[in-house]
Each structure stands twice: as structure tokens, then as C-alpha cells.
Design an enzyme around this catalytic site. Structure first.
Site, mmCIF file in Angstrom:
data_model
loop_
_atom_site.group_PDB
_atom_site.id
_atom_site.type_symbol
_atom_site.label_atom_id
_atom_site.label_comp_id
_atom_site.label_asym_id
_atom_site.label_seq_id
_atom_site.Cartn_x
_atom_site.Cartn_y
_atom_site.Cartn_z
ATOM 1 C CB VAL A 156 1.204 4.787 4.237
ATOM 2 C CG1 VAL A 156 0.441 3.739 4.895
ATOM 3 C CG2 VAL A 156 1.867 5.128 5.545
ATOM 4 N NE ARG B 239 -11.627 13.687 -12.462
ATOM 5 C CZ ARG B 239 -11.963 13.344 -12.317
ATOM 6 N NH1 ARG B 239 -11.873 14.530 -10.824
ATOM 7 N NH2 ARG B 239 -12.120 11.820 -11.084
ATOM 8 C CE1 TYR C 195 -10.661 2.766 6.089
ATOM 9 C CE2 TYR C 195 -10.159 5.315 6.510
ATOM 10 C CZ TYR C 195 -9.545 4.382 6.017
ATOM 11 O OH TYR C 195 -8.275 4.308 5.879
ATOM 12 C CB SER D 202 -8.000 7.572 8.860
ATOM 13 O OG SER D 202 -8.007 8.625 8.049
ATOM 14 C CB SER D 203 -7.101 12.920 9.899
ATOM 15 O OG SER D 203 -7.765 12.527 8.336
ATOM 16 C CB CYS D 204 -11.702 10.242 8.110
ATOM 17 S SG CYS D 204 -11.923 8.497 7.606
ATOM 18 C CE LYS E 166 -8.129 2.405 9.212
ATOM 19 N NZ LYS E 166 -6.708 1.429 9.022
ATOM 20 N N GLY F 87 1.062 -1.115 0.419
ATOM 21 C CA GLY F 87 0.125 0.057 -0.194
ATOM 22 C C GLY F 87 0.510 1.121 -0.143
ATOM 23 C CG HIS G 36 -7.708 8.584 -0.771
ATOM 24 N ND1 HIS G 36 -6.815 7.801 -0.343
ATOM 25 C CD2 HIS G 36 -8.438 8.847 0.183
ATOM 26 C CE1 HIS G 36 -7.334 7.215 0.537
ATOM 27 N NE2 HIS G 36 -8.501 7.755 0.968
HETATM 28 O O1 GFB Z 1 -9.308 12.223 -1.200
HETATM 29 P P1 GFB Z 1 -10.436 12.301 -0.994
HETATM 30 O O2 GFB Z 1 -12.431 11.601 -1.666
HETATM 31 O O3 GFB Z 1 -11.045 12.058 0.785
HETATM 32 O O4 GFB Z 1 -10.764 13.792 -0.966
HETATM 33 P P2 GFB Z 1 -11.350 12.950 2.174
HETATM 34 C C1 GFB Z 1 -12.783 14.087 -0.684
HETATM 35 C C2 GFB Z 1 -12.448 16.024 -1.092
HETATM 36 O O5 GFB Z 1 -11.726 16.353 -2.816
HETATM 37 C C3 GFB Z 1 -14.179 16.254 -1.607
HETATM 38 C C4 GFB Z 1 -13.081 16.381 -3.538
HETATM 39 O O6 GFB Z 1 -14.180 17.801 -1.303
HETATM 40 C C5 GFB Z 1 -14.261 16.172 -2.880
HETATM 41 O O7 GFB Z 1 -15.296 17.182 -3.424
HETATM 42 N N1 GFB Z 1 -12.331 16.281 -5.020
HETATM 43 C C6 GFB Z 1 -12.427 16.856 -6.290
HETATM 44 C C7 GFB Z 1 -12.541 14.982 -5.096
HETATM 45 N N2 GFB Z 1 -12.901 16.141 -7.423
HETATM 46 C C8 GFB Z 1 -12.335 14.232 -6.553
HETATM 47 C C9 GFB Z 1 -11.749 13.010 -7.244
HETATM 48 O O8 GFB Z 1 -12.013 13.126 -8.474
HETATM 49 N N3 GFB Z 1 -11.990 12.343 -6.308
HETATM 50 C C10 GFB Z 1 -11.837 12.274 -5.164
HETATM 51 N N4 GFB Z 1 -11.713 11.195 -4.373
HETATM 52 N N5 GFB Z 1 -12.417 13.359 -4.272
HETATM 53 C C11 GFB Z 1 -11.412 10.261 2.705
HETATM 54 C C12 GFB Z 1 -12.366 9.428 3.130
HETATM 55 O O9 GFB Z 1 -12.046 12.090 2.709
HETATM 56 O O10 GFB Z 1 -10.261 10.702 3.313
HETATM 57 C C13 GFB Z 1 -11.479 8.246 3.417
HETATM 58 O O11 GFB Z 1 -13.341 9.317 2.691
HETATM 59 C C14 GFB Z 1 -9.815 8.255 4.352
HETATM 60 O O12 GFB Z 1 -12.167 7.403 3.838
HETATM 61 C C15 GFB Z 1 -9.208 9.600 3.646
HETATM 62 O O13 GFB Z 1 -10.425 8.998 6.082
HETATM 63 C C16 GFB Z 1 -8.193 9.991 4.480
HETATM 64 O O14 GFB Z 1 -10.550 13.816 3.083
HETATM 65 O O15 GFB Z 1 -12.797 13.495 2.090
#
Ligand code: GFB
Length: 311
Positions: free
Chosen positions: A16, A186, A135, A106-108, A139, A14, A178
Site C-alpha cells: 500500500v 501456485r 496482529y 486492517s479489517s481483521c 492494530k 510495501g 496472503h
Molecule cells: O489472505 P489470507 O491469508 O488472509 O487468506 P485472512 C486466508 C484464506 O484463504 C483462508 C485461504 O480461508 C485460507 O484457507 N487460502 C487458500 C489461503 N489457499 C491459501 C494460500 O495458499 N495462502 C493463504 N494465505 N491462504 C489475514 C490476516 O487473514 O487477513 C492478516 O491473517 C491480515 O493478519 C489479512 O489481516 C488482511 O483474510 O484469513
């Protein structure tokens, strides 16, 4: 830890786990198994594996992870798989009385409306962000298991809470990854295919903190060497950036000159997530890779991987 300390890194392929193996290679005796060799959701197989290898240190970097889209699409997989993986490893390690274990959360796991920057004490002080609550609950159970094992068995187990991580070898899936790797892909595809517009999910207003996986790995080594406390410890930079700002950085790094459109039909998730990192910086660790530099390196890695047909 010394050259003959046996360290089992669960999840060594993975983001990390692979960075941690790079940091530890040559410094300790590494034990690893691919998911084809060992399904960590299988408690009996995991117990047999640990019994065979008798590690002195275990790092739980194995997890089912994904971005906001993956979490929304398959919440029960994120809950069940993560509970199973961490239970198998920690129950087996407890039975063998493994003296040192580091569990990665995780910080979430912090409440959606946690006070900012988020201190470790904010854990379980309010409702979770709904897009990743399944999730997060898994955690949180892991953090509690570490605490309980310490209390009941006196083993020096610890938990770390990394912020959003990125780096080489990340998952670049268009919808399940993420945000950072999703946008790297993209923007590069847009440049390659000559598109004038790139769509970024959400409003662009949410703010996130990003830490390079090599910085995270160095932090974990510091924690294994010098942290021994039942409370989890944050691992991050303490600095955040808006998703719109992140998109600009990635557009620049990929050479995209067109328009960025925000699709607010897609979820924003937590409005702002940035960690207080005073506890870990007091131990002497600091991130070394600036976001712009880390994005450039990740883009270069991605281009090589595409050329080699790997990403
Ligand atoms: O990385 P991400 O999915 O994690 O980021 P989270 C989400 C943010 O990025 C939201 C925006 O505000 C989305 O609207 N975003 C923009 C996008 N374009 C994209 C895209 O193409 N893909 C994705 N994924 N997001 C995660 C948790 O939350 O954080 C996990 O769901 C984990 O469980 C991780 O804890 C560290 O920070 O929102």
C-alpha cells in the site's frame, strides 16, 4: 496538501505504501527511508529521523504483515514488531506535534462474528479471530493511540481499516503471503511445470473482499484530504467472493486447466469478512478496478517479475 507539503510515507516499499507514493509523486514532497536506512522498531532512531525531516503529514503504512500461515507461525513477531513500529512513529510524531497522521489498520481487527457487512461500530464488540488475534490486538492499540492523541493533544490524526489488499509488488511467498498472491504463484508454477492439480488451503468456503492497492491509495488520498474523525473508517469494495471463486478466477487468468483440490487440514480463518463502505463512499471515493481486471494485471506483473527474477 500542496506541492510543498512534506509527507512521510512509512513503509513506502510495501504494497500500500508503494501505491500511495505512486499516487502522491509530483503532488507533494515525499519523504521515505528504506528499512536498511531506518529500523522503525528503534524508537530513538525513528524520533531522530522525524526530527530531521519535520514532515507535516505522516502515513503509517509500515507493518509486519502476512497471510493466515505467517500469522499462525509467528504471532509474537506480528504483535511485538507492529506495536514497536507504530509506537515509535506515533510517539515521535506526537512529540513534534505533526498535525496530520494516517494510521493503517486492517479489517481483521473486527470480531470474528461481527455483523455483516462490517460497520466501523463493530470494533471491540466481540472475540477476535484466533488465527490473527496477535496482529489484530497490535492494530487495535494503534487505533486507540490515534484516538488518545486526538483527545489529549487535539491533533487531526485518523485511522483507516483496509480490507484484504492485493496488487503489483505484493509478497508472493508460497506459505507466508496472503491468499491472492499465494494462488497467483501456485497456479503459474503449475502451468509452467505442467502439474495437473493445484492445492488450495482450507475448504474454499470462506469469503473475502479484495481491493487493488491503487484503489486503496486513492482512498487514502481522499481520507487525507477530507476525513477528520476519531473513529476508524473502512476502506473496501463492499463485495466479497469465496476462496473457491477466487481460485477459479486466478486459474482462468493464469491459463490453468487442471484440477483444484481443497486441503481442509489447513485453516479457513474467519468465515466471512466484508466491510460496510458507506462512510468512505459518502466522501466521494469509489473503487475503480474490478477484481477480474486487477487479477489479470497482478498476474501480468508476476510473470514479468519472475522473468526478471524478482518474485
Ligand atoms: O489472505 P489470507 O491469508 O488472509 O487468506 P485472512 C486466508 C484464506 O484463504 C483462508 C485461504 O480461508 C485460507 O484457507 N487460502 C487458500 C489461503 N489457499 C491459501 C494460500 O495458499 N495462502 C493463504 N494465505 N491462504 C489475514 C490476516 O487473514 O487477513 C492478516 O491473517 C491480515 O493478519 C489479512 O489481516 C488482511 O483474510 O484469513
Amino acid at each position: 496538501m500542496s506541492r510543498n507539503t512534506r509527507v512521510y510515507v512509512a513503509g513506502h516499499r510495501g504494497l500500500v505504501g508503494s501505491a500511495l507514493c505512486r499516487a502522491l509523486r509530483g503532488r507533494v514532497e515525499l519523504v521515505t527511508a528504506t528499512s536498511a536506512e531506518l529500523d522503525l522498531r528503534d524508537a530513538a532512531a525513528t524520533a531522530a529521523f522525524l526530527d530531521r525531516h519535520r514532515p507535516e503529514v505522516v502515513v503509517v503504512a509500515a507493518a509486519r504483515v502476512g497471510g493466515i500461515g505467517a500469522n499462525a507461525a509467528a504471532p509474537v513477531d506480528f504483535l511485538s514488531d507492529n506495536l514497536r513500529i507504530q509506537l515509535s512513529i506515533m510517539d515521535a510524531a506526537r512529540a513534534l506535534r505533526v498535525p496530520r497522521l494516517l494510521f493503517l489498520g486492517s479489517s481483521c481487527i473486527y470480531p470474528r462474528q461481527a455483523r455483516l457487512p462490517i460497520r466501523e461500530e463493530e470494533l471491540m464488540t466481540g472475540p477476535l479471530e484466533p488465527t490473527n488475534s496477535a496482529y489484530a490486538v497490535a492494530k487495535i492499540a494503534g487505533v486507540e493511540q490515534v484516538r488518545a492523541v486526538r483527545a489529549q493533544h487535539g491533533l487531526a490524526w485518523i485511522s483507516a481499516m483496509p480490507t484484504n489488499l492485493y496488487g503489483p509488488g505484493d509478497n508472493f511467498h508460497p506459505t507466508r503471503s496472503h491468499v491472492l498472491p499465494a494462488l497467483v504463484r501456485r497456479f503459474h508454477e503449475a502451468v509452467r511445470e505442467g502439474h495437473g492439480e493445484v492445492v488450495v488451503w482450507g475448504t474454499g468456503a470462506p469469503r473475502r473482499e479484495f481491493l487493488h492497492s491503487d484503489d486503496a491509495a486513492a482512498a487514502l488520498v481522499t481520507l487525507l484530504e477530507s476525513y477528520d474523525d476519531p473513529d476508524p473508517i473502512n476502506v473496501g469494495t463492499g463485495r466479497d467472493i469465496s476462496i473457491a471463486g477466487l481460485a477459479r478466477l486466478i486459474a482462468d487468468a493464469s491459463g490453468f486447466r487442471g484440477r483444484v483440490r481443497f486441503d481442509d487440514a489447513k485453516p479457513d480463518g474467519t468465515p466471512r469478512k466484508v466491510l460496510d463502505v458507506s462512510r468512505i463512499t459518502a466522501l466521494g471515493w469509489r473503487p475503480a478496478i474490478a477484481l477480474r481486471e486487477g487479477i489479470a494485471a497482478t498476474c501480468a506483473w508476476y510473470r514479468d517479475a519472475v522473468a526478471a527474477d524478482l518474485a
